[in-house]
Design a protein around this motif. Structure first.
Motif, short mmCIF file in Angstrom:
data_model
loop_
_atom_site.label_atom_id
_atom_site.label_comp_id
_atom_site.label_asym_id
_atom_site.label_seq_id
_atom_site.Cartn_x
_atom_site.Cartn_y
_atom_site.Cartn_z
N SER A 284 0.84 -1.19 0.00
CA SER A 284 0.00 0.00 0.00
C SER A 284 0.88 1.25 0.00
O SER A 284 2.07 1.19 0.30
N LYS A 285 0.27 2.36 -0.33
CA LYS A 285 1.00 3.64 -0.32
C LYS A 285 1.42 4.00 1.11
O LYS A 285 2.46 4.63 1.31
N GLU A 286 0.63 3.60 2.08
CA GLU A 286 0.96 3.87 3.48
C GLU A 286 2.24 3.11 3.89
O GLU A 286 3.10 3.65 4.58
N ASP A 287 2.35 1.87 3.46
CA ASP A 287 3.58 1.09 3.73
C ASP A 287 4.78 1.76 3.08
O ASP A 287 5.86 1.85 3.67
N TYR A 288 4.59 2.24 1.86
CA TYR A 288 5.65 2.94 1.12
C TYR A 288 6.10 4.18 1.89
O TYR A 288 7.31 4.40 2.09
N ARG A 289 5.16 4.99 2.36
CA ARG A 289 5.50 6.21 3.11
C ARG A 289 6.16 5.89 4.45
O ARG A 289 7.09 6.58 4.86
N THR A 290 5.71 4.85 5.09
CA THR A 290 6.33 4.43 6.35
C THR A 290 7.77 4.01 6.13
O THR A 290 8.66 4.36 6.91
N PHE A 291 8.01 3.29 5.05
CA PHE A 291 9.37 2.87 4.72
C PHE A 291 10.25 4.09 4.42
O PHE A 291 11.39 4.17 4.87
N LEU A 292 9.72 5.04 3.66
CA LEU A 292 10.48 6.26 3.36
C LEU A 292 10.85 7.00 4.64
O LEU A 292 11.98 7.50 4.78
N ALA A 293 9.92 7.10 5.57
CA ALA A 293 10.20 7.77 6.84
C ALA A 293 11.27 7.02 7.62
O ALA A 293 12.12 7.62 8.28
N LEU A 294 11.25 5.70 7.53
CA LEU A 294 12.21 4.88 8.25
C LEU A 294 13.63 5.07 7.71
O LEU A 294 14.57 5.18 8.48
N ILE A 295 13.76 5.10 6.41
CA ILE A 295 15.10 5.27 5.83
C ILE A 295 15.46 6.75 5.61
O ILE A 295 16.55 7.07 5.18
N LYS A 296 14.50 7.62 5.91
CA LYS A 296 14.69 9.07 5.84
C LYS A 296 15.21 9.54 4.49
O LYS A 296 16.28 10.09 4.37
N THR A 297 14.42 9.32 3.46
CA THR A 297 14.75 9.78 2.12
C THR A 297 13.54 10.48 1.51
O THR A 297 12.43 10.34 1.99
N GLU A 298 13.78 11.19 0.45
CA GLU A 298 12.78 11.93 -0.32
C GLU A 298 12.02 12.78 0.60
O GLU A 298 11.38 13.49 0.88
#
Length: 152
Positions: free
Chosen positions: A138-152
């Motif tokens: 899901s897009k929510e999983d994608y955003r959570t992953f981005l926040a975790l790796i702190k990119t974009e």
């Protein structure tokens, strides 16, 4: 805990990434060798040094690319191409491959390189983890992953 779809990197994709990184890092060396090859090609056949250096200068980039191709496709890299499952929570990334699980703290990621299709998470200077962008449910999983790796 968020689960993603299973993924794997193909030998072709891995070779392409390594060749691109090498070319990006050493483009000047290949340009220098090509330029010197052109310079010494005017004296080709006159003496043994000019002949050798001309052949070497023009073949050097191809020899490097061939050696990288065989290195990336060697048996030692076989585990890289097996199916991987990524799961993560707010504190860690978990990678399951061939029955083994590896736990990674996102703070140990030194650099993140983002491409249109994948991320490369560098955990040391020459060691990266390949993660495709299409494995999230899901897009929510994608955003959570981005926040975790702190990119974009």
């Amino acid at each position: 805990m968020i689960q993603t779809k299973d993924y794997s990197i193909s030998k072709k994709e891995y070779t392409k990434i390594v060749l691109y990184k090498r070319l990006k890092k050493s483009w000047w060396l290949y340009l220098l060798m090509f330029s010197l090859g052109i310079f010494y090609s005017q004296k080709f056949g006159e003496d043994s040094f000019s002949t050798f250096f001309t052949i070497f200068a023009f073949s050097y980039p191809f020899l490097i690319f061939i050696s990288i191709y065989f290195w990336t496709n060697s048996k030692g890299h076989k585990p890289l191409f097996s199916e991987t499952n990524l799961s993560f929570d707010n504190e860690h990334l978990y990678f399951k491959r061939n029955g083994n699980e590896t736990k990674l703290n996102p703070k140990s990621i030194q650099k993140v390189i983002s491409n249109t299709e994948y991320w490369l998470l560098y955990i040391s200077k020459g060691q990266f983890i390949y993660i495709p962008k299409n494995i999230f449910n899901s897009k929510e999983d994608y955003r959570t992953f981005l926040a975790l790796i702190k990119t974009e």
